[in-house]
Write a protein that holds these residues in place. Structure first.
Motif, mmCIF file in Angstrom:
data_model
loop_
_atom_site.group_PDB
_atom_site.id
_atom_site.type_symbol
_atom_site.label_atom_id
_atom_site.label_comp_id
_atom_site.label_asym_id
_atom_site.label_seq_id
_atom_site.Cartn_x
_atom_site.Cartn_y
_atom_site.Cartn_z
ATOM 1 N N PHE B 155 -50.392 -44.339 69.701
ATOM 2 C CA PHE B 155 -49.667 -44.479 68.430
ATOM 3 C C PHE B 155 -48.179 -44.447 68.722
ATOM 4 O O PHE B 155 -47.732 -43.902 69.730
ATOM 5 C CB PHE B 155 -49.944 -43.315 67.475
ATOM 6 C CG PHE B 155 -51.378 -43.127 67.134
ATOM 7 C CD1 PHE B 155 -52.281 -44.185 67.135
ATOM 8 C CD2 PHE B 155 -51.837 -41.861 66.781
ATOM 9 C CE1 PHE B 155 -53.604 -43.995 66.800
ATOM 10 C CE2 PHE B 155 -53.151 -41.657 66.441
ATOM 11 C CZ PHE B 155 -54.050 -42.721 66.452
ATOM 12 N N LEU B 195 -64.242 -44.990 55.731
ATOM 13 C CA LEU B 195 -63.186 -45.609 54.927
ATOM 14 C C LEU B 195 -61.838 -44.933 55.154
ATOM 15 O O LEU B 195 -60.818 -45.589 55.364
ATOM 16 C CB LEU B 195 -63.544 -45.549 53.436
ATOM 17 C CG LEU B 195 -64.564 -46.569 52.952
ATOM 18 C CD1 LEU B 195 -65.063 -46.212 51.564
ATOM 19 C CD2 LEU B 195 -63.915 -47.967 52.922
ATOM 20 N N GLN B 196 -61.849 -43.621 55.115
ATOM 21 C CA GLN B 196 -60.580 -42.916 55.284
ATOM 22 C C GLN B 196 -59.997 -43.161 56.676
ATOM 23 O O GLN B 196 -58.805 -43.423 56.825
ATOM 24 C CB GLN B 196 -60.765 -41.396 55.074
ATOM 25 C CG GLN B 196 -60.888 -40.956 53.615
ATOM 26 C CD GLN B 196 -59.602 -41.107 52.806
ATOM 27 O OE1 GLN B 196 -58.779 -41.980 53.078
ATOM 28 N NE2 GLN B 196 -59.470 -40.277 51.775
ATOM 29 N N LEU B 199 -58.510 -46.600 56.680
ATOM 30 C CA LEU B 199 -57.254 -46.688 55.919
ATOM 31 C C LEU B 199 -56.124 -45.993 56.654
ATOM 32 O O LEU B 199 -54.988 -46.469 56.705
ATOM 33 C CB LEU B 199 -57.419 -46.054 54.531
ATOM 34 C CG LEU B 199 -58.219 -46.855 53.498
ATOM 35 C CD1 LEU B 199 -58.373 -46.054 52.213
ATOM 36 C CD2 LEU B 199 -57.531 -48.196 53.193
ATOM 37 N N LEU B 200 -56.437 -44.851 57.211
ATOM 38 C CA LEU B 200 -55.405 -44.106 57.904
ATOM 39 C C LEU B 200 -54.880 -44.878 59.108
ATOM 40 O O LEU B 200 -53.676 -44.938 59.365
ATOM 41 C CB LEU B 200 -55.955 -42.747 58.383
ATOM 42 C CG LEU B 200 -56.101 -41.664 57.322
ATOM 43 C CD1 LEU B 200 -56.830 -40.459 57.902
ATOM 44 C CD2 LEU B 200 -54.744 -41.252 56.782
ATOM 45 N N LEU B 201 -55.805 -45.472 59.850
ATOM 46 C CA LEU B 201 -55.398 -46.108 61.092
ATOM 47 C C LEU B 201 -54.712 -47.453 60.887
ATOM 48 O O LEU B 201 -53.649 -47.713 61.439
ATOM 49 C CB LEU B 201 -56.616 -46.305 61.995
ATOM 50 C CG LEU B 201 -57.062 -45.054 62.733
ATOM 51 C CD1 LEU B 201 -58.255 -45.345 63.614
ATOM 52 C CD2 LEU B 201 -55.899 -44.528 63.586
ATOM 53 N N ARG B 202 -55.345 -48.280 60.080
ATOM 54 C CA ARG B 202 -54.777 -49.628 60.066
ATOM 55 C C ARG B 202 -53.790 -49.871 58.943
ATOM 56 O O ARG B 202 -53.075 -50.877 58.947
ATOM 57 C CB ARG B 202 -55.920 -50.633 59.980
ATOM 58 C CG ARG B 202 -56.305 -51.023 58.569
ATOM 59 C CD ARG B 202 -57.234 -52.189 58.540
ATOM 60 N NE ARG B 202 -58.263 -51.943 57.532
ATOM 61 C CZ ARG B 202 -58.051 -52.124 56.230
ATOM 62 N NH1 ARG B 202 -56.886 -52.520 55.773
ATOM 63 N NH2 ARG B 202 -59.021 -51.858 55.385
ATOM 64 N N GLY B 203 -53.733 -48.967 58.015
ATOM 65 C CA GLY B 203 -52.881 -49.276 56.871
ATOM 66 C C GLY B 203 -53.568 -50.361 56.083
ATOM 67 O O GLY B 203 -54.719 -50.713 56.345
ATOM 68 N N ILE B 204 -52.879 -50.910 55.145
ATOM 69 C CA ILE B 204 -53.568 -51.877 54.307
ATOM 70 C C ILE B 204 -52.888 -53.230 54.311
ATOM 71 O O ILE B 204 -53.322 -54.157 53.646
ATOM 72 C CB ILE B 204 -53.634 -51.373 52.857
ATOM 73 C CG1 ILE B 204 -52.229 -51.057 52.349
ATOM 74 C CG2 ILE B 204 -54.568 -50.189 52.747
ATOM 75 C CD1 ILE B 204 -52.221 -50.745 50.878
ATOM 76 N N LEU B 205 -51.828 -53.333 55.083
ATOM 77 C CA LEU B 205 -51.076 -54.581 54.975
ATOM 78 C C LEU B 205 -51.885 -55.794 55.340
ATOM 79 O O LEU B 205 -51.926 -56.782 54.617
ATOM 80 C CB LEU B 205 -49.812 -54.501 55.818
ATOM 81 C CG LEU B 205 -48.589 -54.059 55.023
ATOM 82 C CD1 LEU B 205 -47.340 -54.150 55.862
ATOM 83 C CD2 LEU B 205 -48.443 -54.912 53.757
ATOM 84 N N GLU B 206 -52.530 -55.720 56.481
ATOM 85 C CA GLU B 206 -53.366 -56.896 56.768
ATOM 86 C C GLU B 206 -54.659 -56.436 57.423
ATOM 87 O O GLU B 206 -54.703 -55.463 58.133
ATOM 88 C CB GLU B 206 -52.621 -57.874 57.682
ATOM 89 C CG GLU B 206 -52.053 -57.258 58.935
ATOM 90 C CD GLU B 206 -50.571 -57.597 59.082
ATOM 91 O OE1 GLU B 206 -50.236 -58.750 59.306
ATOM 92 O OE2 GLU B 206 -49.757 -56.650 58.941
ATOM 93 N N LYS B 207 -55.633 -57.163 57.172
ATOM 94 C CA LYS B 207 -56.943 -56.804 57.689
ATOM 95 C C LYS B 207 -57.255 -57.633 58.926
ATOM 96 O O LYS B 207 -57.094 -58.839 58.928
ATOM 97 C CB LYS B 207 -58.002 -57.082 56.613
ATOM 98 C CG LYS B 207 -59.395 -56.659 57.011
ATOM 99 C CD LYS B 207 -60.050 -56.008 55.814
ATOM 100 C CE LYS B 207 -61.250 -55.167 56.209
ATOM 101 N NZ LYS B 207 -61.666 -54.367 55.050
ATOM 102 N N ARG B 208 -57.653 -56.885 59.946
ATOM 103 C CA ARG B 208 -58.171 -57.609 61.108
ATOM 104 C C ARG B 208 -59.631 -57.208 61.272
ATOM 105 O O ARG B 208 -59.976 -56.069 61.020
ATOM 106 C CB ARG B 208 -57.402 -57.203 62.363
ATOM 107 C CG ARG B 208 -56.238 -58.099 62.703
ATOM 108 C CD ARG B 208 -55.186 -57.292 63.423
ATOM 109 N NE ARG B 208 -54.443 -56.451 62.481
ATOM 110 C CZ ARG B 208 -54.196 -55.164 62.686
ATOM 111 N NH1 ARG B 208 -54.648 -54.557 63.760
ATOM 112 N NH2 ARG B 208 -53.514 -54.475 61.803
#
Lengths: 209, 209, 209, 209
Positions: B155, B195-196, B199-208
């Motif tokens: 990170f 889910l958590q 969400l915590l790791l990737r954020g929500i800006l873009e999905k891979r």
DNA sequence: TATGAATGAGCTTTCATTCAT
DNA sequence: TATGAATGAAAGCTCATTCAT
């Protein structure tokens, strides 16, 4: 879900409203200091500017005061949110603004949020659903914003993710109030807003400048 | 910060330990149902299997029970965490495991977490710091894990961000307990964890994928 | 009137005597500070150097301690009086010496006198007569002295007057203990002795050098 | 020294006075029988004709009742004394009358005097001075009378002697109450008055007809 | 004989609620 | 409609006394 009605002996609706406002104001300030259980009805009456007898003309039980207080606090938060927030823009910018605004509202109503947060559990089985429902409505506000963003293609989130994310935002906002003993030493409000927004949006996997 | 000592009239240390265990167990089950304030000392004594007089051989005040209970719950959570968690690996995998493990512990000790969460504020000015300190230690555990990841280059986070992130994890874990009225309808524990974490790791800006 | 017996479970008479001495000593020091009612049996046991269980091997009830204490104090006063006082001389000088000696004994046993004085009323209906009887015996001592003086022609007093005078002396002695809050500011013990003796003997109608 | 105020929750001053009168009356009768410590607040309430809750509307603590009782008794004694006594005549006759009157008042208020006498020591450190002060005022009354006599050349006494003599009178009066178990068997009140007056005035050295 | 853990009756005090005025 | 005095159930806590060890 309709508001739970708290019956009053007094008939004059305007008077009821006025007295209850005084009551709620007095009660919040007391609950802040000593919590619901350690506050007596006499103290509430005194802080409200009338006698114990009069207090009981406008409520049936002590617990009614708590319900009224919780009810009011939610309305206050909602009102302030709705005044300045647009839930259907669906842009990152509007999303960020919504969060920032919510966090600022929590900051302003810090004590109130704390009270509600800590005392809601003392509500009777009767009133609790009404209050929890209000909380869900607030969460729903964030869901709408997220939904709009998803529809605009800004975020890519499943329905399930949207709901959880909305809860997270809601709780992370309250956290500024209920963990202030730790957080306020570490960040200013604006830092908190920026950091949280950032963490929420980008995640932590990789940093981009 | 040293443990706050709750003095007992009884001399036999082993007996004190035993009786207090009974007491804590009885008290937690009562606090779960009715909260600290609505639980009487007599009820605590009865639920603990001894008389009111005996109860007071092991504490000085009712509030001591609450302190003992909070103290115990934290120890319980910590203990379970430390048994299975490695804080220095510094890999994504270990991070995910830590979160999952923490969330599962919260799930198992749901009632206890809820109690502590809702009643801690009723602690006196005396005991509160000790309990808050324990909370900070737990947050510190997550900080360490994050730190290790950052040092491993997994990170990219500033010190400030690490701290806030650790708080978030801690609170989002507790959230599974204190918002169960909403969350448990929506997700299973494992879904919540996944889910958590996501969400915590990737954020929500873009999905891979 | 025979001593009221306080039964002990322990049979060894010497041991009973020894333990009760410790008990009385401890109790007096506690009664001095906080009075009989505010002193607990546990405190008495502790101050006596043994456990609460042991205490109850040597008495049946808390009130027994009080009786034992009162009994002892009277014996102490009597003993000290009898050691140095001659009740049959029948001279003014011996009378004056008796008073002075009594007042000095009261002064030495000030705390004890005060205790007995203030707590005797808490004795049960059972024990009270025994203690009052001891008091009458002490008054009797002064009666004897006065009687001797009258027989010697030194004083001219009726039987009634002798009795009252003896009571007066007795009480005026105790007064040095129970009004010390006022008297000790005004007089030293020796001044008190001299003034009282003087007032008692000559009256106040006219002064002769 | 001002009266120590015992705060009441009830506002109506007249009602406070009335209820406290009932309270004092009830309490004295109980204290007479069983003493302050063995009397419960519930008993006081019952004897006063109201409920335990009402009792606590007029006092804050049990000890307040004792203070109120002691305060009242002194006022009662003083009042009766002042009504009939002239402190400045400065004649033997007026002196004798004062003593006789005082002794009669003690006789009438025997129970009250006894209560105050035995229970005053249970007053808290707070209230004690106020009560002792009242006692000194009463002693002062006798000092004044003696002073007047000395100024008139009736008695020849130093300042020190006057003070001590006043204390003696005061205590010898109370003695009629607190040693009644002995004295009342021996004398009628009038005999007691006459004998004491005589002993006080002439001393015992020689008898003149 | 000595110990001290256990007991529970009973204490003081509080406070939500009512109701006559 | 407003008041506040009255109520009493119920709370927290203490402590004299017992009894198994």
């Amino acid at each position: 879900m309709k508001k739970r009605e708290v019956p009053a002996s007094v008939k004059d609706e305007r008077l009821v409203k006025k007295r209850r406002n005084e009551m709620i104001k007095g009660a919040i300030s007391l609950f802040k200091q000593k919590g619901f259980h350690r506050t007596t009805t006499r103290e509430i009456a005194k802080a409200s500017g009338f006698s114990i007898g009069t207090l009981y003309e406008y409520i049936r039980q002590k617990e009614d005061v708590l319900y009224l207080v919780c009810d009011r606090i939610y309305d206050e938060v909602r009102e302030r949110m709705e005044k300045d927030i647009d839930t259907h823009h669906g842009t990152i910018e509007s999303f960020k603004l919504a969060i920032a605004h919510y966090f600022r509202v929590v900051n302003e109503l810090q004590d109130e949020v704390l009270v509600m947060y800590q005392e809601a559990k003392s509500l009777t089985k009767d009133s609790l659903p009404y209050v929890l429902n209000k909380e869900l409505q607030m969460v729903g506000m964030f869901e709408n914003i997220l939904q709009a963003c998803v529809q605009n293609g800004v975020f890519e989130l499943t329905e399930q993710e949207i709901q959880l994310f909305a809860h997270n935002i809601f709780v992370l906002g309250q956290m500024w109030a209920f963990r202030r003993w730790a957080l306020h030493k570490m960040y200013t409000l604006e830092e908190y807003i920026e950091l949280q927004t950032d963490l929420l949006l980008r995640g932590i996997l990789e940093k981009r400048s």
